[in-house]
Design a protein around this motif. Structure first.
Motif, PDB file in Angstrom:
ATOM      1  N   ASN A  70       0.808  -1.219   0.000  1.00 46.86           N
ATOM      2  CA  ASN A  70       0.000   0.000   0.000  1.00 46.86           C
ATOM      3  C   ASN A  70       0.841   1.269   0.000  1.00 46.86           C
ATOM      4  O   ASN A  70       0.321   2.368  -0.190  1.00 46.86           O
ATOM      5  N   LYS A  71       2.160   1.134   0.215  1.00 50.15           N
ATOM      6  CA  LYS A  71       3.050   2.302   0.230  1.00 50.15           C
ATOM      7  C   LYS A  71       4.358   1.943  -0.459  1.00 50.15           C
ATOM      8  O   LYS A  71       4.746   0.768  -0.520  1.00 50.15           O
ATOM      9  N   GLY A  72       5.053   2.974  -0.929  1.00 52.31           N
ATOM     10  CA  GLY A  72       6.389   2.779  -1.453  1.00 52.31           C
ATOM     11  C   GLY A  72       6.445   2.422  -2.921  1.00 52.31           C
ATOM     12  O   GLY A  72       5.417   2.258  -3.591  1.00 52.31           O
ATOM     13  N   ASP A  73       7.680   2.346  -3.424  1.00 55.12           N
ATOM     14  CA  ASP A  73       7.933   2.018  -4.829  1.00 55.12           C
ATOM     15  C   ASP A  73       8.646   0.684  -4.907  1.00 55.12           C
ATOM     16  O   ASP A  73       9.727   0.499  -4.328  1.00 55.12           O
ATOM     17  N   LEU A  74       8.034  -0.257  -5.632  1.00 51.50           N
ATOM     18  CA  LEU A  74       8.632  -1.573  -5.817  1.00 51.50           C
ATOM     19  C   LEU A  74       9.662  -1.485  -6.938  1.00 51.50           C
ATOM     20  O   LEU A  74       9.462  -0.784  -7.937  1.00 51.50           O
ATOM     21  N   SER A  75      10.783  -2.172  -6.772  1.00 47.85           N
ATOM     22  CA  SER A  75      11.876  -2.085  -7.739  1.00 47.85           C
ATOM     23  C   SER A  75      11.435  -2.452  -9.149  1.00 47.85           C
ATOM     24  O   SER A  75      11.956  -1.923 -10.128  1.00 47.85           O
ATOM     25  N   GLU A  76      10.470  -3.326  -9.257  1.00 49.08           N
ATOM     26  CA  GLU A  76       9.897  -3.672 -10.558  1.00 49.08           C
ATOM     27  C   GLU A  76       8.530  -4.293 -10.350  1.00 49.08           C
ATOM     28  O   GLU A  76       8.209  -4.776  -9.271  1.00 49.08           O
ATOM     29  N   SER A  77       7.728  -4.234 -11.386  1.00 51.95           N
ATOM     30  CA  SER A  77       6.395  -4.817 -11.289  1.00 51.95           C
ATOM     31  C   SER A  77       6.501  -6.319 -11.054  1.00 51.95           C
ATOM     32  O   SER A  77       7.464  -6.961 -11.478  1.00 51.95           O
ATOM     33  N   PHE A  78       5.495  -6.873 -10.375  1.00 53.51           N
ATOM     34  CA  PHE A  78       5.540  -8.297 -10.062  1.00 53.51           C
ATOM     35  C   PHE A  78       5.623  -9.118 -11.342  1.00 53.51           C
ATOM     36  O   PHE A  78       4.904  -8.876 -12.320  1.00 53.51           O
ATOM     37  N   ASP A  79       6.511 -10.095 -11.327  1.00 54.37           N
ATOM     38  CA  ASP A  79       6.737 -10.972 -12.470  1.00 54.37           C
ATOM     39  C   ASP A  79       6.933 -12.389 -11.941  1.00 54.37           C
ATOM     40  O   ASP A  79       7.631 -12.598 -10.949  1.00 54.37           O
ATOM     41  N   LEU A  80       6.342 -13.358 -12.614  1.00 52.12           N
ATOM     42  CA  LEU A  80       6.422 -14.753 -12.159  1.00 52.12           C
ATOM     43  C   LEU A  80       7.857 -15.252 -12.076  1.00 52.12           C
ATOM     44  O   LEU A  80       8.173 -16.120 -11.256  1.00 52.12           O
ATOM     45  N   GLU A  81       8.731 -14.702 -12.915  1.00 57.14           N
ATOM     46  CA  GLU A  81      10.105 -15.176 -12.952  1.00 57.14           C
ATOM     47  C   GLU A  81      11.008 -14.475 -11.943  1.00 57.14           C
ATOM     48  O   GLU A  81      12.153 -14.877 -11.755  1.00 57.14           O
ATOM     49  N   VAL A  82      10.491 -13.444 -11.287  1.00 55.38           N
ATOM     50  CA  VAL A  82      11.316 -12.662 -10.357  1.00 55.38           C
ATOM     51  C   VAL A  82      10.958 -13.046  -8.923  1.00 55.38           C
ATOM     52  O   VAL A  82       9.786 -13.060  -8.550  1.00 55.38           O
ATOM     53  N   THR A  83      11.974 -13.324  -8.128  1.00 52.44           N
ATOM     54  CA  THR A  83      11.731 -13.732  -6.741  1.00 52.44           C
ATOM     55  C   THR A  83      12.342 -12.782  -5.719  1.00 52.44           C
ATOM     56  O   THR A  83      12.163 -12.982  -4.522  1.00 52.44           O
ATOM     57  N   GLU A  84      13.077 -11.765  -6.183  1.00 53.17           N
ATOM     58  CA  GLU A  84      13.682 -10.802  -5.269  1.00 53.17           C
ATOM     59  C   GLU A  84      13.283  -9.381  -5.664  1.00 53.17           C
ATOM     60  O   GLU A  84      13.417  -8.990  -6.821  1.00 53.17           O
ATOM     61  N   TYR A  85      12.796  -8.628  -4.681  1.00 50.85           N
ATOM     62  CA  TYR A  85      12.319  -7.267  -4.919  1.00 50.85           C
ATOM     63  C   TYR A  85      12.844  -6.342  -3.829  1.00 50.85           C
ATOM     64  O   TYR A  85      13.168  -6.782  -2.715  1.00 50.85           O
ATOM     65  N   THR A  86      12.890  -5.061  -4.155  1.00 53.74           N
ATOM     66  CA  THR A  86      13.206  -4.034  -3.167  1.00 53.74           C
ATOM     67  C   THR A  86      12.066  -3.024  -3.152  1.00 53.74           C
ATOM     68  O   THR A  86      11.639  -2.542  -4.211  1.00 53.74           O
ATOM     69  N   LEU A  87      11.566  -2.758  -1.961  1.00 53.81           N
ATOM     70  CA  LEU A  87      10.517  -1.757  -1.786  1.00 53.81           C
ATOM     71  C   LEU A  87      11.124  -0.557  -1.069  1.00 53.81           C
ATOM     72  O   LEU A  87      11.670  -0.689   0.027  1.00 53.81           O
ATOM     73  N   THR A  88      11.036   0.628  -1.680  1.00 55.46           N
ATOM     74  CA  THR A  88      11.576   1.844  -1.081  1.00 55.46           C
ATOM     75  C   THR A  88      10.430   2.682  -0.534  1.00 55.46           C
ATOM     76  O   THR A  88       9.461   2.981  -1.253  1.00 55.46           O
TER      77      THR A  88
END
Length: 464
Positions: A312-330
Protein backbone atom coordinates in the motif's frame (compact mmCIF):
# COMPACT_ATOMS: atom_id res chain seq x y z
CA UNK A 1 -38.14 -3.86 67.13
CA UNK A 2 -35.27 -3.57 64.65
CA UNK A 3 -34.68 -6.44 62.29
CA UNK A 4 -31.73 -6.94 59.91
CA UNK A 5 -32.16 -7.86 56.26
CA UNK A 6 -29.23 -8.87 54.06
CA UNK A 7 -29.17 -8.82 50.25
CA UNK A 8 -26.35 -10.53 48.38
CA UNK A 9 -24.50 -8.53 45.72
CA UNK A 10 -23.99 -10.98 42.80
CA UNK A 11 -20.52 -11.43 41.36
CA UNK A 12 -21.62 -10.19 37.94
CA UNK A 13 -22.51 -6.73 39.28
CA UNK A 14 -19.74 -4.25 38.38
CA UNK A 15 -20.64 -2.00 41.35
CA UNK A 16 -23.09 -1.71 44.23
CA UNK A 17 -26.75 -1.20 43.31
CA UNK A 18 -28.94 1.84 43.73
CA UNK A 19 -31.16 1.34 46.77
CA UNK A 20 -34.60 2.78 47.45
CA UNK A 21 -36.88 2.16 50.43
CA UNK A 22 -40.48 3.14 49.79
CA UNK A 23 -39.27 5.09 46.77
CA UNK A 24 -36.73 7.15 48.72
CA UNK A 25 -33.06 6.76 47.66
CA UNK A 26 -30.70 5.50 50.33
CA UNK A 27 -27.10 6.59 49.76
CA UNK A 28 -25.07 5.43 52.76
CA UNK A 29 -26.04 1.82 53.27
CA UNK A 30 -23.78 -0.80 54.82
CA UNK A 31 -22.02 -3.50 52.80
CA UNK A 32 -20.42 -6.38 54.65
CA UNK A 33 -18.90 -9.52 53.12
CA UNK A 34 -20.61 -8.99 49.77
CA UNK A 35 -24.04 -8.30 51.33
CA UNK A 36 -26.10 -5.14 51.71
CA UNK A 37 -27.07 -4.90 55.39
CA UNK A 38 -30.27 -3.04 56.28
CA UNK A 39 -31.29 -2.77 59.94
CA UNK A 40 -34.45 -0.94 61.01
CA UNK A 41 -37.98 -1.46 62.24
CA UNK A 42 -39.91 -2.84 59.31
CA UNK A 43 -43.62 -2.48 58.69
CA UNK A 44 -45.94 -4.36 56.41
CA UNK A 45 -46.01 -2.94 52.88
CA UNK A 46 -42.47 -1.58 52.94
CA UNK A 47 -40.90 -1.80 49.49
CA UNK A 48 -37.19 -2.22 48.86
CA UNK A 49 -35.81 -1.61 45.36
CA UNK A 50 -32.35 -2.74 44.29
CA UNK A 51 -31.23 -1.61 40.83
CA UNK A 52 -28.07 -3.51 39.90
CA UNK A 53 -25.98 -2.10 37.03
CA UNK A 54 -25.23 -4.60 34.27
CA UNK A 55 -22.42 -4.82 31.74
CA UNK A 56 -21.04 -7.46 29.43
CA UNK A 57 -18.47 -9.70 31.11
CA UNK A 58 -16.23 -12.35 29.58
CA UNK A 59 -15.81 -15.80 31.15
CA UNK A 60 -13.29 -18.40 30.00
CA UNK A 61 -13.06 -22.13 30.61
CA UNK A 62 -10.86 -23.33 33.48
CA UNK A 63 -8.79 -25.52 31.12
CA UNK A 64 -8.65 -23.20 28.09
CA UNK A 65 -8.47 -19.44 28.53
CA UNK A 66 -9.07 -18.88 24.80
CA UNK A 67 -12.53 -20.50 24.87
CA UNK A 68 -14.91 -17.88 26.20
CA UNK A 69 -18.56 -17.02 26.76
CA UNK A 70 -20.13 -13.58 27.16
CA UNK A 71 -22.45 -12.78 30.05
CA UNK A 72 -24.72 -9.75 30.49
CA UNK A 73 -26.16 -9.30 33.97
CA UNK A 74 -27.09 -12.49 36.29
CA UNK A 75 -17.30 -12.07 31.47
CA UNK A 76 -12.56 -9.21 24.21
CA UNK A 77 -10.60 -9.85 27.14
CA UNK A 78 -9.72 -6.21 26.80
CA UNK A 79 -12.17 -3.50 25.74
CA UNK A 80 -15.11 -5.90 25.88
CA UNK A 81 -17.54 -3.00 26.33
CA UNK A 82 -16.39 -1.46 23.06
CA UNK A 83 -16.29 -4.74 21.12
CA UNK A 84 -19.65 -6.18 22.17
CA UNK A 85 -22.16 -3.50 21.15
CA UNK A 86 -25.73 -3.47 22.41
CA UNK A 87 -28.54 -2.93 19.91
CA UNK A 88 -30.60 0.12 20.82
CA UNK A 89 -33.89 -0.86 22.45
CA UNK A 90 -33.21 -4.62 22.35
CA UNK A 91 -31.51 -7.20 24.53
CA UNK A 92 -29.10 -8.04 21.72
CA UNK A 93 -25.38 -7.58 21.18
CA UNK A 94 -23.14 -7.69 18.10
CA UNK A 95 -19.50 -8.66 18.37
CA UNK A 96 -17.10 -6.24 16.67
CA UNK A 97 -13.36 -6.16 16.15
CA UNK A 98 -13.06 -9.65 14.64
CA UNK A 99 -12.50 -11.00 11.12
CA UNK A 100 -16.30 -11.42 10.84
CA UNK A 101 -17.36 -7.78 11.26
CA UNK A 102 -20.48 -8.13 9.13
CA UNK A 103 -23.11 -8.56 11.82
CA UNK A 104 -23.23 -12.36 11.81
CA UNK A 105 -21.96 -12.67 15.40
CA UNK A 106 -25.11 -11.58 17.21
CA UNK A 107 -25.86 -12.54 20.80
CA UNK A 108 -29.32 -12.81 22.33
CA UNK A 109 -30.66 -14.40 25.55
CA UNK A 110 -30.30 -18.16 25.72
CA UNK A 111 -34.04 -18.76 26.22
CA UNK A 112 -34.81 -17.14 22.83
CA UNK A 113 -32.82 -19.75 20.90
CA UNK A 114 -35.06 -22.76 21.54
CA UNK A 115 -35.87 -23.09 17.82
CA UNK A 116 -32.32 -22.52 16.54
CA UNK A 117 -28.88 -24.09 16.60
CA UNK A 118 -26.69 -21.84 18.70
CA UNK A 119 -23.23 -21.50 20.19
CA UNK A 120 -22.43 -20.45 23.75
CA UNK A 121 -18.66 -20.78 23.88
CA UNK A 122 -16.34 -19.36 21.23
CA UNK A 123 -12.64 -19.75 20.73
CA UNK A 124 -10.82 -16.43 20.55
CA UNK A 125 -7.67 -16.52 18.46
CA UNK A 126 -5.13 -13.84 17.64
CA UNK A 127 -3.10 -13.46 14.45
CA UNK A 128 -0.04 -15.72 14.31
CA UNK A 129 -1.10 -17.81 17.33
CA UNK A 130 -0.85 -21.58 16.98
CA UNK A 131 -4.63 -21.96 17.01
CA UNK A 132 -5.04 -19.30 14.29
CA UNK A 133 -2.43 -20.94 12.07
CA UNK A 134 -4.11 -24.29 12.66
CA UNK A 135 -7.47 -22.86 11.56
CA UNK A 136 -5.89 -21.49 8.35
CA UNK A 137 -4.32 -24.87 7.59
CA UNK A 138 -7.56 -26.75 8.25
CA UNK A 139 -9.50 -24.44 5.93
CA UNK A 140 -6.89 -24.89 3.20
CA UNK A 141 -6.90 -28.68 3.62
CA UNK A 142 -10.68 -28.78 3.40
CA UNK A 143 -10.70 -26.58 0.30
CA UNK A 144 -8.06 -28.54 -1.56
CA UNK A 145 -9.85 -31.81 -0.78
CA UNK A 146 -13.07 -30.45 -2.28
CA UNK A 147 -11.23 -29.21 -5.36
CA UNK A 148 -9.48 -32.57 -5.88
CA UNK A 149 -12.62 -34.66 -5.27
CA UNK A 150 -13.58 -37.17 -7.95
CA UNK A 151 -16.57 -38.53 -5.97
CA UNK A 152 -17.83 -38.44 -2.39
CA UNK A 153 -20.53 -39.51 0.02
CA UNK A 154 -21.80 -37.69 3.12
CA UNK A 155 -21.42 -40.26 5.87
CA UNK A 156 -24.60 -41.28 7.74
CA UNK A 157 -26.81 -39.28 5.34
CA UNK A 158 -29.41 -41.65 3.90
CA UNK A 159 -29.92 -39.74 0.65
CA UNK A 160 -26.23 -39.64 -0.24
CA UNK A 161 -25.41 -43.09 1.08
CA UNK A 162 -28.24 -44.74 -0.85
CA UNK A 163 -27.07 -42.96 -4.01
CA UNK A 164 -23.67 -44.58 -3.36
CA UNK A 165 -25.29 -48.03 -3.04
CA UNK A 166 -24.56 -48.33 0.68
CA UNK A 167 -24.31 -51.87 1.99
CA UNK A 168 -23.97 -52.57 5.74
CA UNK A 169 -23.75 -55.38 8.28
CA UNK A 170 -23.72 -54.62 11.99
CA UNK A 171 -23.09 -50.92 11.34
CA UNK A 172 -24.28 -47.91 13.37
CA UNK A 173 -24.33 -44.15 12.88
CA UNK A 174 -24.24 -41.12 15.16
CA UNK A 175 -22.95 -37.58 15.68
CA UNK A 176 -19.80 -36.68 17.62
CA UNK A 177 -18.23 -33.22 18.03
CA UNK A 178 -20.57 -31.85 15.40
CA UNK A 179 -19.70 -34.44 12.72
CA UNK A 180 -21.75 -37.43 11.63
CA UNK A 181 -20.08 -40.84 11.60
CA UNK A 182 -20.56 -44.46 10.64
CA UNK A 183 -18.82 -47.32 12.40
CA UNK A 184 -18.99 -51.11 12.46
CA UNK A 185 -19.14 -53.56 15.36
CA UNK A 186 -17.19 -56.79 15.43
CA UNK A 187 -17.76 -58.98 12.37
CA UNK A 188 -19.52 -56.29 10.32
CA UNK A 189 -18.74 -54.01 7.37
CA UNK A 190 -20.11 -51.18 5.26
CA UNK A 191 -19.38 -50.27 1.63
CA UNK A 192 -20.00 -47.56 -0.98
CA UNK A 193 -19.80 -47.48 -4.80
CA UNK A 194 -17.75 -44.44 -5.83
CA UNK A 195 -16.55 -43.01 -9.13
CA UNK A 196 -12.86 -43.14 -10.06
CA UNK A 197 -10.93 -41.24 -12.72
CA UNK A 198 -9.01 -43.45 -15.19
CA UNK A 199 -5.66 -42.14 -16.38
CA UNK A 200 -5.02 -40.33 -13.11
CA UNK A 201 -3.97 -41.12 -9.57
CA UNK A 202 -6.93 -41.88 -7.27
CA UNK A 203 -6.82 -41.84 -3.46
CA UNK A 204 -9.19 -42.83 -0.66
CA UNK A 205 -9.67 -39.85 1.67
CA UNK A 206 -11.15 -40.66 5.10
CA UNK A 207 -11.61 -38.65 8.29
CA UNK A 208 -11.06 -40.32 11.67
CA UNK A 209 -11.21 -39.21 15.29
CA UNK A 210 -7.80 -39.29 16.97
CA UNK A 211 -9.44 -40.52 20.18
CA UNK A 212 -10.17 -43.83 18.41
CA UNK A 213 -6.43 -44.47 18.28
CA UNK A 214 -5.49 -48.12 17.87
CA UNK A 215 -8.68 -49.30 16.15
CA UNK A 216 -7.65 -51.63 13.34
CA UNK A 217 -9.68 -52.74 10.30
CA UNK A 218 -9.28 -53.64 6.64
CA UNK A 219 -10.16 -51.54 3.58
CA UNK A 220 -11.04 -53.34 0.34
CA UNK A 221 -11.42 -52.02 -3.21
CA UNK A 222 -13.48 -54.31 -5.44
CA UNK A 223 -12.89 -57.21 -3.01
CA UNK A 224 -9.12 -56.75 -3.09
CA UNK A 225 -7.55 -55.78 0.22
CA UNK A 226 -5.92 -52.38 -0.20
CA UNK A 227 -4.65 -51.73 3.32
CA UNK A 228 -5.03 -52.60 6.99
CA UNK A 229 -5.89 -49.28 8.59
CA UNK A 230 -4.74 -48.38 12.11
CA UNK A 231 -6.16 -45.13 13.46
CA UNK A 232 -3.38 -42.82 14.64
CA UNK A 233 -3.44 -40.11 17.30
CA UNK A 234 -2.30 -37.49 14.80
CA UNK A 235 -4.32 -34.64 16.25
CA UNK A 236 -5.08 -35.32 19.94
CA UNK A 237 -8.67 -34.55 20.85
CA UNK A 238 -9.64 -33.72 17.28
CA UNK A 239 -10.14 -35.21 13.82
CA UNK A 240 -7.47 -36.18 11.31
CA UNK A 241 -7.48 -37.32 7.70
CA UNK A 242 -5.81 -40.29 6.04
CA UNK A 243 -5.27 -41.01 2.34
CA UNK A 244 -4.42 -44.27 0.54
CA UNK A 245 -3.65 -44.57 -3.17
CA UNK A 246 -5.79 -47.01 -5.13
CA UNK A 247 -3.56 -49.20 -7.28
CA UNK A 248 -3.76 -48.13 -10.91
CA UNK A 249 -4.80 -51.57 -12.19
CA UNK A 250 -7.92 -51.40 -9.99
CA UNK A 251 -8.74 -47.98 -11.47
CA UNK A 252 -8.19 -48.99 -15.07
CA UNK A 253 -10.12 -52.26 -14.67
CA UNK A 254 -13.01 -50.68 -12.77
CA UNK A 255 -16.61 -51.24 -13.79
CA UNK A 256 -18.79 -48.87 -15.83
CA UNK A 257 -22.26 -47.56 -15.08
CA UNK A 258 -24.55 -44.76 -16.20
CA UNK A 259 -25.48 -42.12 -13.64
CA UNK A 260 -28.24 -39.52 -13.79
CA UNK A 261 -27.34 -36.05 -12.53
CA UNK A 262 -28.50 -32.45 -12.58
CA UNK A 263 -26.23 -29.98 -14.37
CA UNK A 264 -25.56 -26.37 -13.38
CA UNK A 265 -28.59 -25.20 -15.35
CA UNK A 266 -30.94 -27.59 -13.54
CA UNK A 267 -31.23 -30.00 -16.45
CA UNK A 268 -31.24 -33.77 -15.94
CA UNK A 269 -28.31 -35.36 -17.73
CA UNK A 270 -26.77 -38.81 -17.93
CA UNK A 271 -23.12 -39.77 -18.16
CA UNK A 272 -21.08 -42.93 -18.11
CA UNK A 273 -18.61 -43.31 -15.24
CA UNK A 274 -16.04 -45.80 -14.00
CA UNK A 275 -16.52 -46.89 -10.38
CA UNK A 276 -15.24 -49.16 -7.62
CA UNK A 277 -16.73 -50.57 -4.43
CA UNK A 278 -14.90 -49.48 -1.27
CA UNK A 279 -15.53 -51.66 1.80
CA UNK A 280 -14.54 -51.08 5.43
CA UNK A 281 -14.48 -54.47 7.18
CA UNK A 282 -13.97 -55.53 10.80
CA UNK A 283 -10.99 -57.67 11.71
CA UNK A 284 -12.61 -58.59 15.01
CA UNK A 285 -13.06 -55.15 16.55
CA UNK A 286 -14.52 -51.75 15.73
CA UNK A 287 -14.27 -50.16 12.30
CA UNK A 288 -13.87 -46.40 12.32
CA UNK A 289 -15.79 -44.43 12.83
CA UNK A 290 -15.55 -42.77 9.47
CA UNK A 291 -16.58 -39.11 9.86
CA UNK A 292 -18.03 -36.28 7.80
CA UNK A 293 -17.44 -36.88 4.06
CA UNK A 294 -15.70 -39.90 2.59
CA UNK A 295 -14.04 -39.07 -0.74
CA UNK A 296 -12.04 -40.34 -3.65
CA UNK A 297 -9.64 -37.60 -4.69
CA UNK A 298 -6.96 -37.12 -7.31
CA UNK A 299 -3.54 -35.47 -7.07
CA UNK A 300 -3.24 -31.99 -5.61
CA UNK A 301 -1.80 -29.21 -7.77
CA UNK A 302 1.94 -28.50 -7.57
CA UNK A 303 2.20 -24.82 -8.55
CA UNK A 304 3.77 -22.74 -5.74
CA UNK A 305 3.86 -19.44 -7.68
CA UNK A 306 2.43 -16.23 -6.36
CA UNK A 307 -0.21 -14.67 -8.58
CA UNK A 308 0.24 -11.13 -7.25
CA UNK A 309 2.36 -9.12 -4.80
CA UNK A 310 1.69 -5.50 -3.84
CA UNK A 311 2.12 -2.95 -1.07
CA UNK A 312 0.00 0.00 0.00
CA UNK A 313 3.05 2.30 0.23
CA UNK A 314 6.39 2.78 -1.45
CA UNK A 315 7.93 2.02 -4.83
CA UNK A 316 8.63 -1.57 -5.82
CA UNK A 317 11.88 -2.08 -7.74
CA UNK A 318 9.90 -3.67 -10.56
CA UNK A 319 6.40 -4.82 -11.29
CA UNK A 320 5.54 -8.30 -10.06
CA UNK A 321 6.74 -10.97 -12.47
CA UNK A 322 6.42 -14.75 -12.16
CA UNK A 323 10.10 -15.18 -12.95
CA UNK A 324 11.32 -12.66 -10.36
CA UNK A 325 11.73 -13.73 -6.74
CA UNK A 326 13.68 -10.80 -5.27
CA UNK A 327 12.32 -7.27 -4.92
CA UNK A 328 13.21 -4.03 -3.17
CA UNK A 329 10.52 -1.76 -1.79
CA UNK A 330 11.58 1.84 -1.08
CA UNK A 331 9.49 3.85 1.40
CA UNK A 332 9.92 7.28 3.06
CA UNK A 333 12.02 7.25 6.24
CA UNK A 334 8.99 8.22 8.35
CA UNK A 335 7.09 5.03 7.40
CA UNK A 336 6.34 2.87 10.42
CA UNK A 337 4.58 -0.02 8.64
CA UNK A 338 3.32 -1.21 5.27
CA UNK A 339 0.43 -3.45 4.28
CA UNK A 340 1.31 -6.33 1.99
CA UNK A 341 -1.17 -8.15 -0.24
CA UNK A 342 -0.40 -11.50 -1.85
CA UNK A 343 -2.37 -14.10 -3.74
CA UNK A 344 -1.49 -17.58 -4.92
CA UNK A 345 -2.05 -19.21 -8.28
CA UNK A 346 -3.12 -22.32 -6.35
CA UNK A 347 -5.95 -21.02 -4.19
CA UNK A 348 -5.44 -23.65 -1.50
CA UNK A 349 -1.68 -23.31 -1.30
CA UNK A 350 0.08 -21.79 1.73
CA UNK A 351 2.07 -18.62 2.40
CA UNK A 352 4.57 -18.32 5.24
CA UNK A 353 6.51 -15.34 6.54
CA UNK A 354 9.47 -17.03 8.13
CA UNK A 355 7.94 -19.98 9.97
CA UNK A 356 4.53 -18.33 10.45
CA UNK A 357 1.59 -19.39 8.29
CA UNK A 358 -0.37 -16.27 7.29
CA UNK A 359 -3.84 -15.61 5.94
CA UNK A 360 -3.18 -14.79 2.27
CA UNK A 361 -6.76 -13.57 1.78
CA UNK A 362 -6.16 -10.55 4.06
CA UNK A 363 -3.66 -7.70 4.05
CA UNK A 364 -0.59 -8.33 6.18
CA UNK A 365 0.83 -5.45 8.21
CA UNK A 366 4.63 -5.40 8.35
CA UNK A 367 6.25 -3.26 11.03
CA UNK A 368 9.32 -1.29 9.96
CA UNK A 369 11.45 -0.84 13.07
CA UNK A 370 14.80 -0.43 11.30
CA UNK A 371 16.03 1.28 8.14
CA UNK A 372 16.09 -2.05 6.32
CA UNK A 373 13.57 -4.87 6.78
CA UNK A 374 13.86 -8.18 4.96
CA UNK A 375 10.69 -10.18 4.40
CA UNK A 376 11.14 -13.81 3.34
CA UNK A 377 8.01 -15.43 1.90
CA UNK A 378 7.79 -19.18 1.44
CA UNK A 379 4.92 -20.30 -0.74
CA UNK A 380 3.64 -23.85 -1.02
CA UNK A 381 1.49 -25.37 -3.72
CA UNK A 382 -1.84 -27.07 -3.12
CA UNK A 383 0.04 -30.27 -2.24
CA UNK A 384 1.55 -28.30 0.70
CA UNK A 385 4.97 -29.70 -0.25
CA UNK A 386 6.21 -28.05 -3.46
CA UNK A 387 7.65 -24.69 -2.38
CA UNK A 388 9.19 -21.46 -3.63
CA UNK A 389 10.83 -18.54 -1.85
CA UNK A 390 10.46 -14.79 -2.41
CA UNK A 391 12.56 -12.06 -0.75
CA UNK A 392 11.40 -8.46 -0.37
CA UNK A 393 13.89 -5.97 1.08
CA UNK A 394 12.11 -2.89 2.43
CA UNK A 395 14.38 0.16 2.57
CA UNK A 396 13.61 3.48 4.23
CA UNK A 397 14.99 6.26 2.05
CA UNK A 398 13.68 9.70 1.22
CA UNK A 399 13.78 10.67 -2.45
CA UNK A 400 15.65 13.99 -2.87
CA UNK A 401 13.77 16.48 -5.02
CA UNK A 402 16.16 18.22 -7.45
CA UNK A 403 16.20 22.02 -7.31
CA UNK A 404 16.47 24.25 -10.40
CA UNK A 405 20.12 24.89 -11.27
CA UNK A 406 21.26 21.65 -9.68
CA UNK A 407 24.53 20.41 -11.17
CA UNK A 408 22.84 17.13 -12.01
CA UNK A 409 20.12 18.80 -14.03
CA UNK A 410 20.21 17.98 -17.72
CA UNK A 411 21.35 21.14 -19.59
CA UNK A 412 18.97 22.62 -22.11
CA UNK A 413 20.64 24.40 -25.03
CA UNK A 414 19.34 27.85 -25.94
CA UNK A 415 19.81 29.78 -29.15
CA UNK A 416 22.90 31.59 -27.88
CA UNK A 417 24.77 28.38 -27.28
CA UNK A 418 24.79 27.23 -30.88
CA UNK A 419 28.21 26.92 -32.40
CA UNK A 420 29.96 26.65 -29.03
CA UNK A 421 31.99 23.60 -28.13
CA UNK A 422 30.13 20.97 -26.06
CA UNK A 423 31.82 19.41 -23.05
CA UNK A 424 31.45 15.87 -21.79
CA UNK A 425 30.51 15.04 -18.20
CA UNK A 426 34.24 14.70 -17.50
CA UNK A 427 34.97 18.24 -18.69
CA UNK A 428 36.56 17.11 -21.98
CA UNK A 429 35.75 19.02 -25.14
CA UNK A 430 33.80 17.11 -27.75
CA UNK A 431 34.32 17.68 -31.49
CA UNK A 432 31.91 20.17 -32.98
CA UNK A 433 30.81 17.68 -35.63
CA UNK A 434 27.11 18.43 -35.48
CA UNK A 435 27.69 22.18 -36.05
CA UNK A 436 30.08 21.47 -38.99
CA UNK A 437 27.55 19.19 -40.64
CA UNK A 438 24.88 21.87 -40.48
CA UNK A 439 27.42 24.42 -41.86
CA UNK A 440 28.23 22.09 -44.78
CA UNK A 441 24.53 21.63 -45.48
CA UNK A 442 23.95 25.38 -45.51
CA UNK A 443 26.90 25.91 -47.87
CA UNK A 444 25.74 23.14 -50.18
CA UNK A 445 22.24 24.57 -50.42
CA UNK A 446 23.66 28.03 -51.12
CA UNK A 447 25.91 26.71 -53.91
CA UNK A 448 22.96 24.80 -55.37
CA UNK A 449 20.83 27.92 -55.52
CA UNK A 450 23.70 30.01 -56.96
CA UNK A 451 24.35 27.39 -59.64
CA UNK A 452 20.68 27.29 -60.59
CA UNK A 453 20.56 31.05 -60.97
CA UNK A 454 23.78 31.11 -63.08
CA UNK A 455 22.36 28.39 -65.34
CA UNK A 456 19.17 30.36 -65.75
CA UNK A 457 21.07 33.52 -66.78
CA UNK A 458 23.14 31.61 -69.33
CA UNK A 459 20.05 30.10 -70.92
CA UNK A 460 18.36 33.45 -71.12
CA UNK A 461 21.40 34.95 -72.87
CA UNK A 462 21.41 32.17 -75.46
CA UNK A 463 17.78 32.68 -76.20
CA UNK A 464 18.15 36.39 -76.81
Amino acid sequence: MNKTLKFRIPDWAPSNPELKINGVPVEDYTVEGGYIVLTQSWTDGTTIELDFPMEVVLYDLPDNENVVAFKYGPGWKENIKENLVKTEGKLEFTLKGTDADNGILTFTPHFERYEDRYGIYFELVTADSESYQRSILQAKEKGRAETATVSSVIVANDQYELAANRQTVNSTVGVFNGSSYRDVRAGGYFSYDLEVKPGAANYLYATYYSGDVGRTFDIYVDDQKLVTEVIQNKNPGDFNTQTHKITQDLVENSRTKTVTETDNDGNTVQREVKYVTVKFASTGGFVGGIFDIFRIITDYKTNPNLDSLSFNKGDLSESFDLEVTEYTLTVPTSTESVDMSVSLQDQYGLVYIGDTLINDSAERKIALTTDTTKVVLTTKAEDHKTSKQYTITIVKRDVVQEEPGDDNETPVEDNDSKGKDMESSKGEKLPNTATNIYNYLDAGILLLVTGAMTSLKLRRRKSM
